[in-house]
Design an enzyme around this catalytic site. Sequence first.
Site, PDB file in Angstrom:
ATOM      1  N   ASP A 188       0.598  -1.339  -0.137  1.00  0.00           N
ATOM      2  CA  ASP A 188       0.065   0.058   0.159  1.00  0.00           C
ATOM      3  C   ASP A 188       0.549   1.156  -0.342  1.00  0.00           C
ATOM      4  OD1 ASP A 188       1.158  -0.865   2.425  1.00  0.00           O
ATOM      5  OD2 ASP A 188      -0.963  -0.885   3.291  1.00  0.00           O
ATOM      6  N   ASN A 219      -7.763  -2.755  14.378  1.00  0.00           N
ATOM      7  CA  ASN A 219      -9.220  -3.218  14.008  1.00  0.00           C
ATOM      8  C   ASN A 219      -8.870  -4.502  12.590  1.00  0.00           C
ATOM      9  OD1 ASN A 219      -7.980  -1.759  11.110  1.00  0.00           O
ATOM     10  ND2 ASN A 219      -9.011  -0.600  11.063  1.00  0.00           N
TER      11      ASN A 219
HETATM   12  C1  F6R Z   1       1.526  -1.272   6.556  1.00  0.00           C
HETATM   13  C2  F6R Z   1      -0.147  -2.157   6.371  1.00  0.00           C
HETATM   14  C3  F6R Z   1      -0.529  -2.502   7.103  1.00  0.00           C
HETATM   15  C4  F6R Z   1       0.188  -2.632   8.551  1.00  0.00           C
HETATM   16  C5  F6R Z   1      -1.052  -3.032  10.026  1.00  0.00           C
HETATM   17  C6  F6R Z   1      -0.195  -2.969  10.929  1.00  0.00           C
HETATM   18  O1  F6R Z   1       1.813  -1.948   4.821  1.00  0.00           O
HETATM   19  O2  F6R Z   1      -0.259  -2.929   5.297  1.00  0.00           O
HETATM   20  O3  F6R Z   1      -1.765  -3.219   7.535  1.00  0.00           O
HETATM   21  O4  F6R Z   1       0.937  -3.718   8.859  1.00  0.00           O
HETATM   22  O5  F6R Z   1      -1.482  -1.207   9.670  1.00  0.00           O
HETATM   23  O6  F6R Z   1       1.335  -1.903  11.470  1.00  0.00           O
HETATM   24  P1  F6R Z   1       2.204  -1.914  12.145  1.00  0.00           P
HETATM   25  O7  F6R Z   1       2.718  -2.520  12.019  1.00  0.00           O
HETATM   26  O8  F6R Z   1       2.522  -1.105  12.675  1.00  0.00           O
HETATM   27  O9  F6R Z   1       1.114  -2.652  14.080  1.00  0.00           O
END
Ligand code: F6R
Length: 256
Positions: free
Chosen positions: A67, A136
Amino acid sequence: MKVVICNSNVEAAYIAADMVTAQIESKPNTVLGLATGSSPLALYEELVNRYRRGDISFACTTMFLLDEYVGLPVDHPQSFKTFIRRVFTDQIDVKAKAVYVPEGNALDDQEACRKYEVSIVEAEGIDLQILGIGSNGHIGFNEPSSSLASRTRLITLTEQTQRDNAPYFDHRNDMPTQALTQGIGTILDARSIILVAFGLKKRDVVKSAVEGPVTAMMPASSLQLHPNVTILIDEAAASELEHSEYYRSAFGGVTS
Ligand code: F6R
């Protein structure tokens, strides 16, 4: 699903790095899918270490990010393009042009998303996708209510995701409200998937994703539909799982 309960995120990083290494050894032109965020950082660090030791080469690989924020300058320190370069791709031998990121600044979002899907198909699909999970339950930026068949597209970020990611920005108002993300259908097309999640903050979503019903309101639950998923979590993230003893007996051997 293979649920591996690890002693720490460092142990999870080793296991994931072993899986990435085995994948590249068996297919040097592996196509990797990459998540940003904090959860895979130890994995990227371990892969960089292995590259520096000469244990692994990424020279023939291709990489697709999950993303990208909409509306950030590409060189913004918190754009995912800049982030992944800083923590991983600039430190290894992958070719710069083999690292694909959704074009968050495109004039035509739909066309940029269509092209991204075409690029993945032209690369013959993603062999191994690395995922984190949002507080979430999102994977990529597929927020709750995303279609389980969704493809790469523009999405509006929930208030919760904006709150979770705002601390990375100097000012709350700099936090983008939209992103381009691979869809859940795009993610499920990967031939294998590793999801990493750590800490108490993730225990409820890990429980719902692994043991709850498959529902668009918990995007990561869609992984139950995929035949080759490994969930690497620490004790804290595993603490709500009902069947943890089973996972330890069935999959614990991976870690010992
Ligand atoms: C990042 C992404 C998100 C993260 C998720 C968890 O490219 O696609 O889905 O993997 O928000 O983020 P962290 O690892 O920072 O808790």
